[in-house]
Write a protein that holds these residues in place. Structure first.
Motif, mmCIF file in Angstrom:
data_model
loop_
_atom_site.group_PDB
_atom_site.id
_atom_site.type_symbol
_atom_site.label_atom_id
_atom_site.label_comp_id
_atom_site.label_asym_id
_atom_site.label_seq_id
_atom_site.Cartn_x
_atom_site.Cartn_y
_atom_site.Cartn_z
ATOM 1 N N GLY A 138 -30.663 -24.840 13.671
ATOM 2 C CA GLY A 138 -32.100 -25.023 12.342
ATOM 3 C C GLY A 138 -31.503 -25.685 10.888
ATOM 4 N N ALA A 139 -30.062 -24.864 10.810
ATOM 5 C CA ALA A 139 -29.316 -25.834 9.425
ATOM 6 C C ALA A 139 -28.947 -27.034 10.045
ATOM 7 C CB ALA A 139 -28.082 -24.993 9.245
ATOM 8 N N MET A 140 -27.902 -27.282 10.503
ATOM 9 C CA MET A 140 -27.641 -28.719 11.920
ATOM 10 C C MET A 140 -28.822 -30.099 11.290
ATOM 11 S SD MET A 140 -24.387 -27.989 11.172
ATOM 12 C CE MET A 140 -24.030 -29.758 11.978
ATOM 13 N N LEU A 141 -30.250 -29.316 12.044
ATOM 14 C CA LEU A 141 -30.949 -30.348 11.803
ATOM 15 C C LEU A 141 -31.558 -30.321 10.848
ATOM 16 C CD1 LEU A 141 -33.357 -31.405 13.371
ATOM 17 C CD2 LEU A 141 -34.630 -29.782 13.952
ATOM 18 N N MET A 142 -31.527 -29.253 9.232
ATOM 19 C CA MET A 142 -31.964 -29.667 8.668
ATOM 20 C C MET A 142 -30.939 -31.076 8.010
ATOM 21 S SD MET A 142 -31.040 -27.246 5.171
ATOM 22 C CE MET A 142 -29.840 -27.816 5.189
ATOM 23 N N ALA A 143 -29.631 -29.988 8.070
ATOM 24 C CA ALA A 143 -28.887 -31.127 7.123
ATOM 25 C C ALA A 143 -29.613 -33.144 8.076
ATOM 26 C CB ALA A 143 -27.373 -31.448 7.526
ATOM 27 N N MET B 9 -37.550 -22.307 7.731
ATOM 28 C CA MET B 9 -37.090 -21.887 9.419
ATOM 29 C C MET B 9 -37.217 -21.247 9.195
ATOM 30 S SD MET B 9 -34.210 -25.173 10.418
ATOM 31 C CE MET B 9 -34.983 -26.722 10.583
ATOM 32 N N TYR B 10 -37.762 -20.518 10.446
ATOM 33 C CA TYR B 10 -37.899 -18.332 10.636
ATOM 34 C C TYR B 10 -37.000 -18.490 12.145
ATOM 35 C CZ TYR B 10 -42.442 -18.724 12.459
ATOM 36 O OH TYR B 10 -43.319 -19.261 13.394
ATOM 37 N N ALA B 11 -37.017 -16.751 12.335
ATOM 38 C CA ALA B 11 -36.577 -16.769 13.916
ATOM 39 C C ALA B 11 -37.290 -15.702 14.350
ATOM 40 C CB ALA B 11 -35.198 -16.023 14.031
ATOM 41 N N GLY B 12 -38.333 -15.376 13.409
ATOM 42 C CA GLY B 12 -39.250 -14.356 13.288
ATOM 43 C C GLY B 12 -40.789 -14.575 15.156
ATOM 44 N N THR C 278 -35.293 -23.783 2.610
ATOM 45 C CA THR C 278 -35.557 -21.818 2.976
ATOM 46 C C THR C 278 -34.898 -21.581 4.647
ATOM 47 O OG1 THR C 278 -37.763 -22.324 3.059
ATOM 48 C CG2 THR C 278 -36.443 -21.629 0.862
ATOM 49 N N PHE C 279 -34.622 -20.228 4.771
ATOM 50 C CA PHE C 279 -34.114 -20.196 6.040
ATOM 51 C C PHE C 279 -35.272 -18.076 6.043
ATOM 52 C CE2 PHE C 279 -31.658 -23.723 6.984
ATOM 53 C CZ PHE C 279 -32.231 -23.744 7.555
ATOM 54 N N LEU C 280 -36.188 -18.109 6.686
ATOM 55 C CA LEU C 280 -36.486 -16.380 6.723
ATOM 56 C C LEU C 280 -36.057 -15.980 7.156
ATOM 57 C CD1 LEU C 280 -40.056 -17.372 6.079
ATOM 58 C CD2 LEU C 280 -38.027 -17.002 4.235
#
Length: 380
Positions: free
Chosen positions: A312-317, A126-129, A102-104
């Motif tokens: 973050g998405a590319m690292l997740m993959a 993963m989040y960006a706050g 998930t991404f927040l």
């Protein structure tokens, strides 16, 4: 019930069961990733960045073969602008879609509110706050993909001391976890360097007039203003500083310079303003290429927040291709990441899940809104 009616109902039931079966089969043949983003309401301009960035990553992942041969599918829920809505969006996402990851959002108050549900779901998020308080929760499933506020705050204070060489800073901040955390971190660093802020002024998240706080810092003798802001209030603050005739330089946090804020500012508002931002994408070939692709695809400028979600998405993959979609294995993989080269940063996660440890200083060309890279600051 007539035979005809019974037959019709039976056919409908069979058709419905077949549709459910097909949906379940499609779900099994793809990797579902969940994301909450403010897609409507006052935060939707930033939410659009996250949405577009993740859709671009989805395309790139799938063009490269997906995850262990399966396509990736991002599913979104609208977090809007409240903590309660963000929590409900996350719960719905997990319960209805059973995502592998998930991404927040990038709003710390929402991240803090959602964190217990993330722990309950036991899924990497993963989040960006930026607020340090999010990492201080000690939630092992949370991974931050942009600089924490204390990193940016220390960099802002260091730039005031070492580059601008000013000795009477005033601090102005939005009254929430993000603003207060950044202000306190900057003040603590300055005091360690022998520079005590002349004043610290706060304003409410819904305030439209910050003139009293601005004039208070001026009257206390501030020779520079450090501003910790969100996009819309940051734009209002910079405009009001110019309207009040303040000549002191301003060093502002990154949200003041995302596209959602920049479209509200004029070149005059940016005179004598320095930005400490997450990253300056054109500083590297990878970042420049990403920004060009993003603008061509979505007809809007890329910002560092969105780029963090793409990274973050590319690292997740990469993690999923290496260890599969088991949550515990993904969690462990991310904890051991060293020097992952994204389009916006080089990522490595510390014990609190913070993955980014550098920021960039920018200024604007005279009479324009053209951002100019000054230098990077590493904070470990």
């Amino acid at each position: 019930m007539s035979h005809h009616t019974f037959s019709l109902l039976l056919r409908r039931c069979i058709a419905g069961a077949m549709l459910v079966g097909l949906a379940a089969q499609a779900h099994a043949q793809q990797v579902v990733v969940g994301a909450t983003a403010p897609l409507t309401g006052p935060l939707s301009l930033t939410g659009k960045q996250y949405y577009n960035s993740l859709k671009l990553a989805e395309d790139d992942i799938n063009k490269a073969g997906g995850v262990q041969g399966k396509p990736v599918k991002f599913v979104f829920e609208d977090a809007q602008a409240s903590n309660g809505t963000a929590v409900n969006a996350y719960v719905k996402l997990v319960q209805e879609n059973k995502p592998a990851f998930t991404f927040l959002t990038s709003y710390s108050t929402q991240n803090v509110a959602v964190a217990p549900e993330v722990a309950k779901a036991a899924l990497p998020a993963m989040y960006a706050g930026g607020a340090d308080s999010v990492a201080e929760l000690g939630n092992p499933w949370l991974f931050r993909i942009r600089p924490q506020d204390s990193t940016a705050a220390v960099a802002m204070a260091r730039f005031v001391k070492d580059d601008l060489k000013l000795a009477k800073p005033g601090i102005l901040y939005i009254q929430n976890d993000f603003g207060q955390g950044g202000a306190n971190a900057a003040a603590a660093f300055l005091k360690e360097q022998g520079l005590t802020p002349v004043g610290m002024e706060a304003y409410g998240q819904n305030d439209k007039d910050m003139s009293a706080q601005i004039l208070s810092l001026k009257n206390k003798g501030a020779d520079v203003i450090l501003a910790f802001v969100y996009p819309q209030d940051g734009a209002m603050l910079l405009r009001q500083i110019k309207m009040l005739g303040i000549k002191q330089p301003v060093v502002a946090s990154s949200a003041a310079f995302v596209p959602a804020a920049m479209q509200l500012l004029s070149p005059r508002d940016l005179e004598n303003v320095w930005g400490v931002i997450d990253t300056y994408l054109p500083a590297t070939e990878k970042g420049k290429h990403y920004a060009e692709r993003f603008k061509q695809r979505f007809s809007m400028d890329a910002d560092p927040y969105g780029a963090a979600y793409y990274d973050g998405a590319m690292l997740m993959a990469q993690a999923m291709n290496a260890v599969g979609t088991d949550p515990a294995k993904l969690q462990q993989y991310l904890r051991e990441v060293k020097d992952y080269p994204g389009v916006s940063h080089v990522y490595r996660f510390d014990d609190q899940g913070n993955g980014v440890h550098d920021v960039a200083v920018v200024k604007f060309a005279d009479g324009s809104k053209d951002m100019q890279f000054i230098r990077a600051i590493q904070v470990d």
